[in-house]
Design an enzyme around this catalytic site. Structure first.
Site, PDB file in Angstrom:
ATOM      1  N   SER A  20     -19.910  36.087  25.863  1.00 54.47           N
ATOM      2  CA  SER A  20     -20.994  35.548  25.059  1.00 54.47           C
ATOM      3  C   SER A  20     -20.874  34.043  24.863  1.00 54.47           C
ATOM      4  O   SER A  20     -20.987  33.280  25.813  1.00 54.47           O
ATOM      5  CB  SER A  20     -21.014  36.298  23.725  1.00 54.47           C
TER       6      SER A  20
ATOM      7  N   ASP B 144     -20.655  23.856  35.149  1.00 54.09           N
ATOM      8  CA  ASP B 144     -21.840  23.349  35.850  1.00 54.09           C
ATOM      9  C   ASP B 144     -21.919  21.829  35.825  1.00 54.09           C
ATOM     10  O   ASP B 144     -22.378  21.206  36.778  1.00 54.09           O
ATOM     11  CB  ASP B 144     -23.101  23.932  35.221  1.00 54.09           C
TER      12      ASP B 144
ATOM     13  N   LYS C  46     -21.444  38.832  29.338  1.00 51.86           N
ATOM     14  CA  LYS C  46     -22.509  39.139  28.381  1.00 51.86           C
ATOM     15  C   LYS C  46     -23.446  37.944  28.295  1.00 51.86           C
ATOM     16  O   LYS C  46     -23.187  36.969  27.605  1.00 51.86           O
ATOM     17  CB  LYS C  46     -21.956  39.473  26.996  1.00 51.86           C
TER      18      LYS C  46
END
Length: 443
Positions: free
Chosen positions: A300, A311, A325
């Site tokens: 999460s 990224d 998740k």
């Protein structure tokens, strides 16, 4: 892991598998008439069954209890994270993001109808008793947990400090279930811990994203700089076994290390579920090298942070595949002070990756070293293992290669941390980074 919004926006929550919420001032849109005749027919069927049970069941039944049971069944058929919270449970859940509650300290989920441990919280009765990731809790006291809801299980395991509760646990390698009698305690979940690993190299462990995680992280980074001559050469950010928490805190944590650009965005069917969160330049940390540690217990909110830093190429992600998740839950208060926890969106990393049921893949895979190579390893439960989980929404099937199994590592004392293989590998990488940088300057 919710974020308070004004007007028609409702509290968004990236739920940890501990199910922690704190909600107030939420505006809930009222739904209009049913969209079609089939809906009306289904509602008529429900009321028919309700009337028959009320009239003909062998004993007199409480209508509200029947309605609550029906709502529970309806939400359970959707996905593992949507659920209904009766008033007492809803009230109890609101205190969790404060980081203090009475209980055992276990992160749980439901797998194949069986209550299953994701991970114990560090320095809690469950952790000290030896409860491990992947353990199946077959009974709580004399009550079997087969098909028991997470809310009911949490309620049964919580209680006043000093009281006892017995869990019947089955684990891979056990010949038969084993009873663990634990003494409840006040669970103080310390969100952020830190220490200097070596001259100039800091270590920060985030156990869970709570209301003050952002502030605690800022204090930790300031203290580490103070211990190391005012600046850091590198940082290890440990998100292993971090089940998640508040969305706004995950965004703020990532914002400490990202100067600008997208951190995370969410996509759902309704307008209010489409949101974007971007970094602000003010307060950004210097661009020192970073390693983020993750494993199968990282879920999460911790995956939001790891994915954003990965990224943006701000940090090297090391460890093993995360939980996966990638869904957003909305907490909606209902008229009788009960609450509805409903999956309303998926979240995506800055590059557009949905990690739902797939997880974050580390840049460098490093397993947790075992003391004895002959000892069996315990596997983490991941989102894709849960019944009724939905897919990422991306084209193409997720990589189905078998994920490496691992034993759950948790935050350790200073002495234990020195023997943590993954932390040592991260420190070696940071030092190597510094050496290569110096070599480049000398040429």
């Amino acid at each position: 892991m919710f974020k308070k919004m004004k007007g028609k926006k409702i509290a968004l929550l990236v739920a940890s598998l501990l199910v922690v919420v704190a909600v107030s001032g939420i505006v809930v849109q009222k739904r209009c008439a049913a969209e079609g005749g089939n809906d009306y027919e289904s509602i008529e069927l429900f009321t028919d069954v309700l009337a028959i049970v009320k009239k003909s069941y062998v004993e007199e039944v409480d209508t509200k209890k029947l309605i609550y049971g029906a709502i529970n069944g309806m939400l359970a058929s959707l996905d593992p994270h949507s659920s209904f919270m009766p008033p007492d449970t809803y009230k109890e859940m609101k205190i969790d993001t404060k980081g203090s509650f009475g209980g055992l300290g276990i992160e749980i989920t439901i797998k194949d109808g069986i209550l299953t441990v994701i991970s114990p919280i560090e320095d809690t009765p469950a952790f000290r008793a030896g409860i491990k990731s992947g353990d199946q809790i077959l009974k709580i006291e004399d009550r079997f947990t087969k098909d028991m809801s997470i809310m009911d299980a949490v309620k049964r395991m919580r209680g006043p400090k000093g009281t006892k509760v017995t869990l019947t646990v089955m684990r891979e390698g056990f010949d038969k279930p084993k009873d663990y009698t634990l003494v409840r305690d006040v669970i103080q979940v310390k969100s952020v811990r830190f220490k200097t690993l070596d001259n100039g190299y800091g270590y920060v462990r985030i156990a869970q994203f709570q209301e003050k995680t952002d502030d605690d992280l800022a204090k930790a980074l300031s203290a580490l700089k103070g211990e190391n001559g005012g600046q850091l050469k590198g940082l290890v950010l440990d998100l292993r076994n971090d089940p998640g928490g508040l969305l706004d805190q995950a965004v703020r944590v990532a914002d400490h290390f990202i100067e600008d650009g997208l951190i995370v965005y969410t996509e759902g069917r309704e307008k209010d579920s489409k949101m974007k969160f971007s970094a602000k330049k003010a307060g950004t940390e210097p661009n020192y090298p970073m390693v983020v540690l993750i494993n199968g217990g990282s879920a999460s909110a911790s995956e939001i942070v790891a994915g954003a830093l990965q990224d943006h190429k701000r940090a090297v992600v090391m460890g093993t595949q995360s939980f996966g998740k990638g869904s957003v839950q909305t907490i909606i208060p209902l008229s009788d002070e009960s609450g509805l926890r409903l999956t309303t969106a998926r979240y995506y990393t800055p590059s557009g990756r949905s990690i739902q049921a797939k997880g974050i893949t580390p840049d460098i895979t490093v397993e947790r070293a075992e003391i004895q190579s002959t000892e069996k390893k315990e596997g983490h439960i991941r989102e894709k293992d849960l019944e009724n989980h939905f897919e990422s929404g991306e084209k193409g099937a997720p990589d189905e290669k078998k994920l490496e199994k691992e034993k759950q590592p948790a935050y350790k004392s200073d002495d234990q941390l020195k023997g943590d293989y993954q932390v040592l590998r991260a420190l070696d990488l940071l030092k190597g980074w510094e050496i290569l940088k110096k070599m480049g300057k000398s040429e």
